[in-house]
Design a protein around this motif. Structure first.
Motif, PDB file in Angstrom:
ATOM      1  N   UNK A 311       0.956  -1.378  -0.038  1.00 29.03           N
ATOM      2  CA  UNK A 311      -0.034   0.163   0.005  1.00 29.03           C
ATOM      3  C   UNK A 311       0.993   1.041  -0.271  1.00 29.03           C
ATOM      4  N   UNK A 312       1.176   1.227  -1.318  1.00 28.14           N
ATOM      5  CA  UNK A 312       2.216   3.042  -1.418  1.00 28.14           C
ATOM      6  C   UNK A 312       1.944   4.240  -0.573  1.00 28.14           C
ATOM      7  N   UNK A 313       0.083   4.269  -0.842  1.00 31.28           N
ATOM      8  CA  UNK A 313      -0.197   5.711   0.516  1.00 31.28           C
ATOM      9  C   UNK A 313       0.497   5.686   1.656  1.00 31.28           C
ATOM     10  N   UNK A 314       0.119   4.225   2.229  1.00 39.98           N
ATOM     11  CA  UNK A 314      -0.367   4.129   3.595  1.00 39.98           C
ATOM     12  C   UNK A 314       1.271   3.295   4.122  1.00 39.98           C
ATOM     13  N   UNK A 315       2.403   3.229   3.218  1.00 39.57           N
ATOM     14  CA  UNK A 315       3.596   2.706   3.550  1.00 39.57           C
ATOM     15  C   UNK A 315       3.425   1.666   4.109  1.00 39.57           C
ATOM     16  N   UNK A 316       3.221   0.547   4.051  1.00 41.47           N
ATOM     17  CA  UNK A 316       3.017  -0.161   4.800  1.00 41.47           C
ATOM     18  C   UNK A 316       2.923  -1.978   3.782  1.00 41.47           C
ATOM     19  N   UNK A 317       3.643  -3.061   4.550  1.00 40.08           N
ATOM     20  CA  UNK A 317       3.085  -4.349   3.580  1.00 40.08           C
ATOM     21  C   UNK A 317       2.953  -5.394   3.993  1.00 40.08           C
TER      22      UNK A 317
END
Length: 334
Positions: A311-317
């Motif tokens: 998730x690029x916006x949240x900066x999560x994997x």
């Protein structure tokens, strides 16, 4: 690259349903540097072509007579010119039945590479260009456009004759997006797909990923072995040769040359000892790595969208299917 025999015929046909006219050459081409250069360029272009299929001959029949003519030629029943003539007449007939097809120069070349005999067949077209003359004038110039190769096949004669179990002694260019324009050429050769190049390559990469995980390799070592695999596969694809699993295993781990090969056999991935490298699949195979503040993450690109979501916006994997070794440690954390 010793050239045993080479000949070019011309089939003149427009894609409008009009009859195909054959202009057949009545003798082989004499040896020359120009022919050697042409065949070398053809091989280079063919090897670089993506989307090739690998297979074997259909049983010889009235619908698929090519393998019978080839066998007769190799057994000495007819010379190369006669073989190419009966073959190109058959191709002319199939072209007429395919309204989408266009004519061109049909090349037949029997050559040797190392200890292996090959037969290359290609439909070649000209491109218009310009040249500068000795008088420094600019003049129109036509040349064979070997870079735009759409219909071609290569038969490993030695493999066909000596390995009756092989299902990958013929390679041929498949039509893009399932276009039927190339089907008549495949039927001309009488070839059926025997090996799924992309599928086999994906299976090999899955086996390699499992091997790296089972060996619990340090990240630097895993990255180095990944690089070795991709470089070997790419070099074999450039040569137009399949990957040998034993040879690959030796390259991946010189200290334990059978380790990866034994892993493949013990886990029964169903891979053949030699598989064609699919360049498009290989190009998608690379590792993402990152370290920060006690965190180390590494995974292969093909896992994105399946086991790993970003998730690029949240900066999560989001990681699914965690390794058992990791989950066991997490369960014991208290």
């Amino acid at each position: 690259m010793p050239i045993r025999h080479c000949i070019v015929h011309l089939i003149d046909k427009k894609p409008d349903g009009s009859p195909a006219v054959l202009h057949a050459r009545d003798s082989e081409l004499a040896e020359s540097a120009a022919i050697e250069n042409m065949l070398a360029d053809l091989n280079e272009s063919y090897n670089a072509k993506q989307g090739k299929a690998w297979g074997l001959f259909h049983p010889e029949s009235g619908a698929f007579p090519f393998s019978g003519w080839l066998k007769e030629y190799l057994d000495g029943g007819q010379d190369f010119t006669a073989f190419s003539r009966v073959a190109v007449e058959h191709l002319q007939k199939l072209m007429e039945e395919s309204n989408l097809s266009v004519g061109g120069h049909v090349l037949f070349a029997h050559y040797q590479q190392g200890m292996t005999d090959y037969l290359a067949i290609a439909l070649l077209h000209h491109s218009e260009g310009v040249a500068v003359t000795d008088q420094l004038d600019v003049t129109p110039s036509r040349h064979l456009d070997l870079g735009q190769l759409h219909l071609a096949a290569r038969i490993n004669i030695s493999e066909w004759q000596n390995n009756k179990q092989s299902k990958q002694y013929i390679s041929f260019i498949k039509g893009k997006n399932g276009k039927k324009v190339s089907e008549y050429f495949r039927d001309f050769i009488g070839c059926q797909e025997g090996v799924d190049g992309p599928g086999e390559t994906r299976t090999l990469l899955k086996a390699f990923s499992d091997f790296v995980e089972s060996e619990d390799l340090p990240e630097e070592s895993a990255r180095e072995k990944t690089k070795t695999l991709v470089e070997y596969a790419s070099s074999q694809a450039k040569l137009g040769e399949p990957m040998g699993l034993e040879e690959l295993s030796e390259l991946i781990d010189e200290d334990r040359p059978k380790a990866f090969y034994d892993h493949i056999r013990n886990k029964d991935y169903g891979l053949s000892p030699e598989i064609p490298a699919d360049k498009r699949t290989l190009n998608q195979f690379r590792r993402f790595t990152g370290r920060a503040e006690g965190l180390s993450i590494s995974f292969e690109a093909h896992l994105l969208g399946s086991k790993i979501e970003y998730d690029e916006e949240a900066g999560t994997l989001i990681i699914k299917g965690l390794p058992t070794q990791l989950t066991d440690q997490l369960k014991r954390r208290n």
